[in-house]
Scaffold this active site. Structure first.
Site, PDB file in Angstrom:
ATOM      1  CB  CYS A   1      48.013  46.253  33.840  1.00 47.07           C
ATOM      2  SG  CYS A   1      49.473  45.241  34.186  1.00 47.07           S
TER       3      CYS A   1
ATOM      4  CE  LYS B   1      31.951  41.320  36.188  1.00 47.80           C
ATOM      5  NZ  LYS B   1      32.890  42.229  36.931  1.00 47.80           N
TER       6      LYS B   1
END
Length: 321
Positions: free
Chosen positions: A11, A96
């Protein structure tokens, strides 16, 4: 496959603020569930985005109504959970950097190939239309012969408890801010970049790098210079220099939906500023990812891309050791 069914592992703020609102607008995909180690946090996400709440990452992988895992976990957790997701037969869109090191990226890409699954690193900016506009200008010769790409992505120091300062979670500027200009250099100068020099600035108390600079060259002699860090004023730009003109792109990596980018073209005797169309690279990514999963094509290209990106970051780390 009708709609690609998405489960979210973690989350994170990027999921709450950007990726999940865009997912709800994507007709090619459907959000099924969000998992967190905290049941309360998962329920808060589920209530906002209209999906199931799952307590625990392993429980998410056990569901047979999910095709894809979107993983906005810190980079240091990726090796474990990407591997487990692949073993569970799930395609992956991973924030990333894909992994903390080259060895892990190579092993996970090989596992994805063995399982016939897609792994994609969530670099959004290449899917924003401003970069295609720039590429078209370069291709038609507006800059003359291109010889230099230069880019900086940097921002002020973060709160002390930010996970980017934690080496166990894959912290440091190289794996975070550094990935963007390195990826952009490949976008414009190609896949054959080789490192010619690099330096990283370390915080010895925290055990992470705070800033860095690197230079690459490709087989045609074109040079890329990149800088990144957590320790300066906000910078988010790249420029392309050719024999006839220079092209400068501001807000290169983080234009929000609805924002109209400006690009500046500077020549010997004149300067032009172009205001481009607004775009939403968050929604573009979901559409691109869903289309790739559904078509089954291009998986090898994305697996190679995550390894190539990891190899360039690895080279910077090694050169700076």
């Amino acid at each position: 496959m009708d709609k690609v069914r998405i489960g979210v592992m973690g989350c994170a703020n990027v999921a709450w603020k950007a990726m999940l609102p865009a997912l709800l607008e994507c007709h090619e995909a459907r959000l099924v569930a969000v998992a967190s180690r905290s049941g309360d946090k998962a329920r808060r996400f589920a209530e906002r985005f209209g999906c199931n709440a799952v307590a625990g990452y392993a429980s998410l992988l056990e569901r047979d109504d999910i095709d894809v895992i979107y993983m906005p976990l810190p980079t240091g957790l990726h090796d474990e959970w990407v591997r487990k997701a692949l073993d569970a037969g799930k395609h992956l869109l991973v924030e990333k950097s894909f992994t903390s090191d080259l060895e892990s990226a190579e092993a996970l890409a090989a596992l994805a190939a063995e399982r016939g699954l897609l792994v994609m690193e969530n670099f959004l900016f290449p899917l924003h239309s401003q970069h295609q506009w720039v590429s078209d200008r370069v291709s038609r010769g507006d800059l003359g012969d291109l010889w230099l790409f230069r880019s900086t992505f940097a921002f002020p120091p973060l709160p002390d408890d930010n996970f980017r300062y934690d080496p166990a979670l894959g912290g440091g500027a190289l794996l975070d801010a550094g990935g963007y200009p390195v990826k952009a250099a490949q976008l414009f100068l190609g896949d054959d970049l080789a490192l010619t020099g690099a330096v990283l600035e370390y915080d010895s108390a925290r055990g992470v790098d705070l800033a860095g600079h690197a230079q690459f060259v490709n087989g045609r002699g074109q040079v890329a210079q990149v800088s990144f860090g957590f320790n300066s004023f906000y910078q988010c730009r790249y420029e392309l220099l050719g024999t006839k003109a220079r092209l400068v792109v501001e807000r290169a990596f983080t234009p929000p939906p609805g924002f109209r980018p400006q690009v500046r073209l500077e020549a010997q005797d004149h300067t032009q500023t172009f205001t481009l169309a607004a775009d939403d690279h968050y929604l573009n990514m979901w559409r691109h990812f869903a289309a790739t999963v559904r078509s089954g094509e291009g998986f090898d290209d994305h697996r190679r891309a995550v390894v190539r990106q990891a190899a360039l970051l690895h080279a910077i780390r090694q050169e700076s050791a």
